[in-house]
Design an enzyme around this catalytic site. Sequence first.
Site, mmCIF file in Angstrom:
data_model
loop_
_atom_site.group_PDB
_atom_site.id
_atom_site.type_symbol
_atom_site.label_atom_id
_atom_site.label_comp_id
_atom_site.label_asym_id
_atom_site.label_seq_id
_atom_site.Cartn_x
_atom_site.Cartn_y
_atom_site.Cartn_z
ATOM 1 C CG ASN A 53 3.871 -3.114 0.533
ATOM 2 O OD1 ASN A 53 4.105 -4.317 0.526
ATOM 3 N ND2 ASN A 53 2.649 -2.635 0.576
ATOM 4 C CG HIS A 100 4.461 -8.071 -4.170
ATOM 5 N ND1 HIS A 100 3.264 -8.724 -3.962
ATOM 6 C CD2 HIS A 100 4.149 -6.911 -4.775
ATOM 7 C CE1 HIS A 100 2.282 -7.993 -4.446
ATOM 8 N NE2 HIS A 100 2.784 -6.884 -4.937
ATOM 9 C CG HIS A 155 -2.845 -5.004 2.387
ATOM 10 N ND1 HIS A 155 -3.367 -4.624 1.176
ATOM 11 C CD2 HIS A 155 -3.910 -5.226 3.193
ATOM 12 C CE1 HIS A 155 -4.692 -4.619 1.250
ATOM 13 N NE2 HIS A 155 -5.040 -4.987 2.467
ATOM 14 N NE ARG A 167 -5.573 -8.471 -0.681
ATOM 15 C CZ ARG A 167 -5.858 -7.416 -1.446
ATOM 16 N NH1 ARG A 167 -4.925 -6.535 -1.723
ATOM 17 N NH2 ARG A 167 -7.045 -7.253 -1.951
ATOM 18 N NE ARG A 215 -4.842 -11.501 -2.565
ATOM 19 C CZ ARG A 215 -5.462 -10.690 -3.424
ATOM 20 N NH1 ARG A 215 -4.750 -9.977 -4.275
ATOM 21 N NH2 ARG A 215 -6.759 -10.599 -3.444
ATOM 22 C CD GLU A 223 -1.043 -0.960 2.605
ATOM 23 O OE1 GLU A 223 -1.647 -1.827 1.941
ATOM 24 O OE2 GLU A 223 -0.166 -0.240 2.133
ATOM 25 C CB THR A 243 -5.115 -1.493 -2.800
ATOM 26 O OG1 THR A 243 -4.522 -2.377 -1.857
ATOM 27 C CG2 THR A 243 -6.180 -0.665 -2.129
ATOM 28 C CD GLU A 285 -0.283 5.149 1.359
ATOM 29 O OE1 GLU A 285 -0.006 4.924 2.556
ATOM 30 O OE2 GLU A 285 -0.009 4.379 0.430
ATOM 31 C CG HIS A 323 -1.269 1.380 -5.631
ATOM 32 N ND1 HIS A 323 -1.275 0.849 -6.886
ATOM 33 C CD2 HIS A 323 -1.706 0.410 -4.810
ATOM 34 C CE1 HIS A 323 -1.727 -0.392 -6.823
ATOM 35 N NE2 HIS A 323 -1.989 -0.692 -5.571
HETATM 36 N N1 PXP Z 1 -0.086 2.096 -0.471
HETATM 37 C C1 PXP Z 1 -1.153 1.280 -0.340
HETATM 38 C C2 PXP Z 1 -2.285 1.748 0.503
HETATM 39 C C3 PXP Z 1 -1.187 0.010 -0.953
HETATM 40 O O1 PXP Z 1 -2.270 -0.784 -0.795
HETATM 41 C C4 PXP Z 1 -0.069 -0.405 -1.698
HETATM 42 C C5 PXP Z 1 -0.066 -1.779 -2.325
HETATM 43 O O2 PXP Z 1 -0.172 -2.751 -1.352
HETATM 44 C C6 PXP Z 1 1.026 0.460 -1.794
HETATM 45 C C7 PXP Z 1 0.986 1.724 -1.201
HETATM 46 C C8 PXP Z 1 2.255 0.086 -2.569
HETATM 47 O O3 PXP Z 1 1.935 -0.041 -3.909
HETATM 48 P P1 PXP Z 1 2.987 -0.695 -4.907
HETATM 49 O O4 PXP Z 1 3.179 -2.116 -4.441
HETATM 50 O O5 PXP Z 1 2.349 -0.576 -6.237
HETATM 51 O O6 PXP Z 1 4.258 0.101 -4.775
#
Ligand code: PXP
Length: 266
Positions: A13, A16, A49, A51, A55, A76, A107, A157, A197
């Site tokens: 992901n 960030h 994601h 959003r 953001r 996402e 999330t 998930e 997550h």
């Molecule tokens: N899975 C989903 C559905 C999420 O919303 C996120 C965060 O955007 C992640 C996985 C990844 O989480 P993390 O950034 O804490 O690794």
Amino acid sequence: MQDQILPLRLGVNVDHVATIRQARGTNYPSPLTAALISQAAGADSVTVHLREDRRHIQEHDVMDLRSSLSIPLNLEVSAAEEMVALACGYRPQACCLVPERREELTTEGGLDVLGQQERITAAVKALSQVGTQVSLFVEPDLAILDAVRATGAHAVEIHTGRYADAENATERARILESIGTFAMQAHAVGLKVHAGHGLTVENTGPIARIPEIQELNIGHALIADAILMGLAASVARMKNLMVHTRLSSANPVSANGGSARSYSAI
Ligand code: PXP
């Protein structure tokens, strides 16, 4: 059927990377570059994601990723009608439907599949029609499994945030057990099982051992590690540039000031 070990894929992901870019309103760092680096390093898919408040990831990021990656893009979005319509337009290989609250930092939990079954079913249908595999981000709660199946989703998930944030080992073991049981049951009814997550190098092992889980989506910890692991090289590169530029400069400080100087903007 013979017992087998299912492969475990890593979805990176890169939200960030965009968070840092948006904080300064610059065009760097680029989530696309981060995604291409991840792809070259062995990532099996890239997750972003989009959003509702935009953001971090922007619509142009999704388009760039969709056209440039050779590994699948997992988009996402919330199950809101306009977000699902946007997602359908990108035709990502995969889409994970997530709950979204504007004021949340990230999330915070799984979808309310029982309370929003109609809306989620419509979203799954629309995305499936454009060839996208749909997963639902859910808590490991067996009571929702029938409802998840009824939506037509291809995958779940499992939210691992509560496991990651558990206050003590007993609590973590209890949540790990519920994740394992849910993964087994979801797999048994024909759903693909993903998780994500809050996963880090320290806490991913026990989740990676759950045999039905086939994909982990990880962002925050990977980008955080990348910053700290890459900072020495970044600082050394800048210091090197400064020292060499100064040493090769044609402009010494003159004792009486005022001598002619040349400045170059490049
Ligand atoms: N899975 C989903 C559905 C999420 O919303 C996120 C965060 O955007 C992640 C996985 C990844 O989480 P993390 O950034 O804490 O690794």
